[in-house]
Design an enzyme around this catalytic site. Structure first.
Site: not given
Length: 635
Positions: A205, A447, A500, A536
């Site tokens: 990303d 990830e 998240y 994160e």
């Protein structure tokens, strides 16, 4: 002052310890970072180069563009080096180009005629695959962005006359076995242009910026010179207050004999070695240790010595810090003291220059990190410039140094070709940055699909390789899998998880975050009793969007999400949680997607480094954490 060697038995003992620590040092093919000295000269090859896009995959090779000035092969444009080429022009086809682009420039620097002079052409980072020619002679091939490579060009410069022409071909194509990973998609049929259309699909990303993105240098050195060095510091084990500096030097053109001085920040010699051996030990009385800038309660922060090495006529000066890092139980220790990472994840990314190296930009970023109260950042998701690493040494900012292994999502990514490259870039990264005191941990991937069975053996190899190269630093990777499906965290020293809640999961319900995150952290601790870090977390926010009550993408929602996470962090900070890194330091560019309005907007700063509301909240928290930790220590 202690002149070494002095105690032969102690020296042998320490060298044996060093041999165990270093596993017989591996040396960098790129050599030492170029530093000017009395014997070393650096010519910066940056500036405006000629640039041309290849309209077909083999055009430049078939027409042998490297054998002549690029301007003689067809139309060229001006291109900044270093920079990403994508955003320099107004041409969309250049911004979105997939495949080969070509650069060239000329220069006139000649060898000085000394028989012992060598000249090297060095590239600090080119994305992604590149071939380099000098006067039509192929001198370099390198795969992988961000890391340095160089070639000895003395013979060409001695035997041919100026002007000399550097030609560079760069290909930004990403495949399942590159790092980062991607795939190429061919769109064919009546719905598409004649001949079809090629698309680069990214498995990560951020925008696939490309080109000669870091500095290009021509540097002059002696034939007999320092090639590389390894420095490991530790407290003496004899009960004294001294610190030990274990040194191993890689030289060429010897033997010449060494004169090594360790200088304090005032230039005063505090230890010395003289002799022919390339492995030696320095003992430092009244040592001043390197601490992060938020650990001032323990003494002067970011203290650097200079290791000055003379080998024949060659002189090289390496800044070093006396410090140790260690994981003990569920604590992360710097110099034996608990350290809590309160920081950010970053990107090398800015308007116009893309990922291009830029001195004003990195200085601005360092100042903003200090303003925010940040004591650590992760180089997500690739190595950053070595110039920034030196700045972090000087400023006392801790670095989690990450390989470019991002996008390892599918089983076809975990193959031998990928593993071979992964091991290579891990080697290049560790050999480049191992002497930086600011670098306290290696992150080996971001990830990956660590729930796939094939990932287990793959990462066991990567972790073993990294430990062989540097057994003095802990290892981690950023994991986004669950505690009951992940197969790789067992190899890590610190468990780093990207989460998240309130964004990708249950968006619009930030009140659920404390329950979701607390439950998961406690489950992880039942499985892996190791230090944990939230590597994160965050929420997308468009600066200037406001809504009360808060809704997604507003500044209020980002602040609300952060407060919910903070409550969980404070619950476990005194237990097993050793850090919190918010995603992200600043907004950054991505490929065009329906959920990426002009890039990723999770920054607490805008892409132009202006603070959102979240930045002020983060600043208040981080400075409060620093004061709270200091008061606990002082009490």
């Amino acid at each position: 002052i202690r002149i070494q060697p002095r105690d032969v038995m102690m020296e042998v003992k320490l060298l044996l310890v060093a041999a165990v620590l270093w596993n017989e040092p591996t040396w960098s093919s790129a050599g030492l970072y170029p530093q000017e000295s009395e014997s070393r000269i650096i010519y910066d090859m940056g500036g405006i180069w000629n640039f041309r896009v290849s309209t077909s995959p083999n055009q430049g090779f078939d027409e042998k563009w490297y054998m002549q000035a690029l301007s003689q092969t067809g139309p060229v444009i001006n291109m900044a080096v270093p920079s990403s080429y994508n955003d320099i022009t107004q041409d969309q086809s250049i911004r979105d180009h997939i495949g080969w682009v070509w650069y060239d420039r000329t220069f006139f620097q000649q060898p000085n005629g000394a028989a012992d002079q060598r000249l090297y052409l060095r590239f600090e980072g080119v994305h992604y695959y590149c071939i380099v020619w000098l006067n039509g002679h192929q001198i370099l091939v390198h795969e992988g962005a961000h890391l340095p490579f160089e070639a000895d060009v003395t013979h060409i410069l001695f035997t041919e006359q100026p002007p000399y022409r550097i030609t560079v071909a760069v290909n930004n194509t990403l495949t399942p076995t590159t790092l980062p990973c991607g795939t190429i998609e061919h769109l064919d049929g009546p719905m598409y242009p004649p001949g079809g259309f090629i698309m680069q699909n990214l498995q990560f990303d951020f925008f696939n910026y490309a080109g000669i993105q870091h500095r290009v240098l021509l540097h002059s050195v002696s034939a007999a010179r320092m090639q590389d060095m390894l420095v490991v510091t530790m407290p003496a084990d004899d009960g004294s207050s001294q610190w030990i500096v274990n040194c191993s030097l890689n030289v060429t053109g010897g033997p010449r004999g060494f004169d090594v001085q360790l200088l304090d920040k005032n230039g005063t010699m505090v230890a010395r070695y003289g002799g022919d051996g390339s492995d030696f030990v320095l003992r430092v009385d009244n040592p001043k240790l390197w601490y992060p800038w938020t650990m001032s309660q323990y003494g002067e922060v970011a203290y650097l010595y200079t290791l000055q090495v003379r080998y024949g006529q060659d002189i090289y000066r390496q800044p070093i810090g006396l410090r140790t890092v260690k994981v003990e139980g569920t604590k992360f220790l710097i110099n034996g003291k608990p350290f809590y990472f309160h920081g950010v994840d970053k990107h090398e990314d800015a308007d116009i220059r893309g990922k291009g190296f830029d001195v004003p930009l990195i200085l601005k970023d360092v100042n903003m990190l200090k303003w925010l109260g940040v004591n650590a950042f992760r180089t997500s998701h690739y190595p950053y410039s070595q110039e920034l690493m030196y700045l972090c040494d000087k400023e006392g900012i801790v670095v989690i140094d990450e390989t470019p292994a991002v996008g390892l999502h599918e089983s076809y990514n975990f193959v031998s070709a990928t593993l071979k490259h992964h091991l290579q870039v891990t080697t290049e990264l560790i050999l480049r940055d191992r002497n930086h005191p600011s670098v306290v941990m290696w992150s080996l991937a971001n990830e990956p699909n660590s729930a796939l069975k094939v990932s287990e053996a793959y990462f066991e190899s990567v972790f073993k390789h990294a430990r062989m190269l540097d057994p003095t630093r802990p290892l981690t990777f950023a994991c986004n899998k669950e505690y009951n499906t992940d197969l790789v965290t067992k190899f890590a020293d610190v468990i780093s998880i990207n989460r998240y809640y309130g964004w990708y999961k249950n968006m619009g319900y930030p009140q659920l975050v404390p329950y979701e995150l607390s439950y998961e952290l406690e489950q992880w601790q039942l499985v892996e009793k190791k230090p944990m870090m939230i590597s994160e977390y965050g929420a997308g926010t468009i600066a200037g969007f406001h809504e009360d009550p808060a809704t997604s993408f507003t500044e209020e929602y980002q602040v609300q999400i952060m407060k919910e996470y903070f409550s969980v962090f404070d619950k476990y900070r005194e237990d097993f949680l050793v850090g919190e890194l918010i995603w992200n330091f600043a907004d950054f560019m991505t490929e065009q997607r329906d959920n990426r309005p002009v890039g990723n907007r999770k920054g607490v700063l805008t892409r132009q480094r202006q603070p959102k509301s979240a930045a002020h909240l983060l600043r208040d928290r981080y400075y409060s954490l620093q004061l709270n930790i200091s008061s606990i220590i002082c009490a």
